[in-house]
Scaffold this motif. Structure first.
Motif, PDB file in Angstrom:
ATOM      1  N   ALA A  30       0.839  -1.208   0.000  1.00 48.29           N
ATOM      2  CA  ALA A  30       0.000   0.000   0.000  1.00 48.29           C
ATOM      3  C   ALA A  30       0.870   1.252   0.000  1.00 48.29           C
ATOM      4  CB  ALA A  30      -0.935   0.001   1.201  1.00 48.29           C
ATOM      5  N   HIS A  31       1.915   1.242   0.785  1.00 51.24           N
ATOM      6  CA  HIS A  31       2.827   2.387   0.830  1.00 51.24           C
ATOM      7  C   HIS A  31       3.607   2.517  -0.475  1.00 51.24           C
ATOM      8  CE1 HIS A  31       5.508   5.430   2.330  1.00 51.24           C
ATOM      9  NE2 HIS A  31       6.555   4.646   2.163  1.00 51.24           N
ATOM     10  N   ALA A  33       2.787   1.796  -3.404  1.00 55.36           N
ATOM     11  CA  ALA A  33       1.964   2.290  -4.514  1.00 55.36           C
ATOM     12  C   ALA A  33       2.031   3.804  -4.644  1.00 55.36           C
ATOM     13  CB  ALA A  33       0.523   1.843  -4.329  1.00 55.36           C
ATOM     14  N   THR A  34       2.444   4.481  -3.580  1.00 56.83           N
ATOM     15  CA  THR A  34       2.464   5.946  -3.579  1.00 56.83           C
ATOM     16  C   THR A  34       3.869   6.536  -3.708  1.00 56.83           C
ATOM     17  OG1 THR A  34       2.641   6.113  -1.168  1.00 56.83           O
ATOM     18  CG2 THR A  34       0.419   5.963  -2.109  1.00 56.83           C
ATOM     19  N   ILE A  35       4.897   5.694  -3.831  1.00 58.03           N
ATOM     20  CA  ILE A  35       6.270   6.216  -3.857  1.00 58.03           C
ATOM     21  C   ILE A  35       7.001   5.770  -5.116  1.00 58.03           C
ATOM     22  CG2 ILE A  35       6.396   6.386  -1.346  1.00 58.03           C
ATOM     23  CD1 ILE A  35       8.001   3.804  -1.294  1.00 58.03           C
ATOM     24  N   SER A  36       8.137   6.400  -5.371  1.00 63.39           N
ATOM     25  CA  SER A  36       8.924   6.127  -6.577  1.00 63.39           C
ATOM     26  C   SER A  36       9.840   4.916  -6.388  1.00 63.39           C
ATOM     27  CB  SER A  36       9.787   7.339  -6.925  1.00 63.39           C
ATOM     28  OG  SER A  36      10.824   7.492  -5.965  1.00 63.39           O
ATOM     29  N   GLU A  39      12.608   5.651  -3.955  1.00 60.51           N
ATOM     30  CA  GLU A  39      12.233   5.535  -2.547  1.00 60.51           C
ATOM     31  C   GLU A  39      12.108   4.075  -2.125  1.00 60.51           C
ATOM     32  OE1 GLU A  39       9.621   9.323  -1.373  1.00 60.51           O
ATOM     33  OE2 GLU A  39       8.918   8.291  -3.186  1.00 60.51           O
ATOM     34  N   ARG A  93       7.910  -4.450  -8.829  1.00 60.17           N
ATOM     35  CA  ARG A  93       8.020  -3.195  -9.581  1.00 60.17           C
ATOM     36  C   ARG A  93       9.063  -3.280 -10.685  1.00 60.17           C
ATOM     37  NH1 ARG A  93       5.884   1.569  -6.642  1.00 60.17           N
ATOM     38  NH2 ARG A  93       7.181   2.878  -7.957  1.00 60.17           N
TER      39      ARG A  93
END
Length: 109
Positions: A30-31, A33-36, A39, A93
């Motif tokens: 979940a985290h 999904a919001t970072i590059s 990161e 990813r």
């Protein structure tokens, strides 16, 4: 400076972390999904460093004291699972190496 080329070596990445600690994997997914990718690589690098520190503490206690405290054992297990979870996310990813992503960060330190 550390180099790694395949995350499959870390803590049974493809075969077990989603079974042994699904809540951790879900939280990190979940985290993530919001970072590059940078990161994610940084989180994985931090987890690897923390896992290494915990393993050293565990080995030191074993060699110097003849036993390992429960706190040190829990830390070592937690950070091993954290490395496995971040490795899994990195693999999902398409990140197969930290070399290109963290080279600038390493050069600064």
């Amino acid at each position: 400076m550390f180099y790694t080329s395949a995350f499959d070596e870390f803590a049974c990445v493809p075969c077990g972390i989603t079974v042994t600690n699904p809540a951790m994997v879900a939280r990190i997914r979940a985290h993530a999904a919001t970072i590059s990718d940078y990161e994610i690589a940084a989180h994985l690098g931090n987890a690897i460093a923390s896992s290494t520190d915990a393993a050293h503490a565990l080995a030191w206690e074993q060699s110097q004291l003849g036993e390992v405290s429960a706190e040190t054992l829990v830390d070592a297990e937690y950070f091993e699972e954290l490395v496995a979870a971040w490795s899994l996310i990195a693999s999902e990813r398409g990140i197969d190496s930290l070399d290109g992503l963290l080279i600038d960060v390493v050069a600064l330190h």
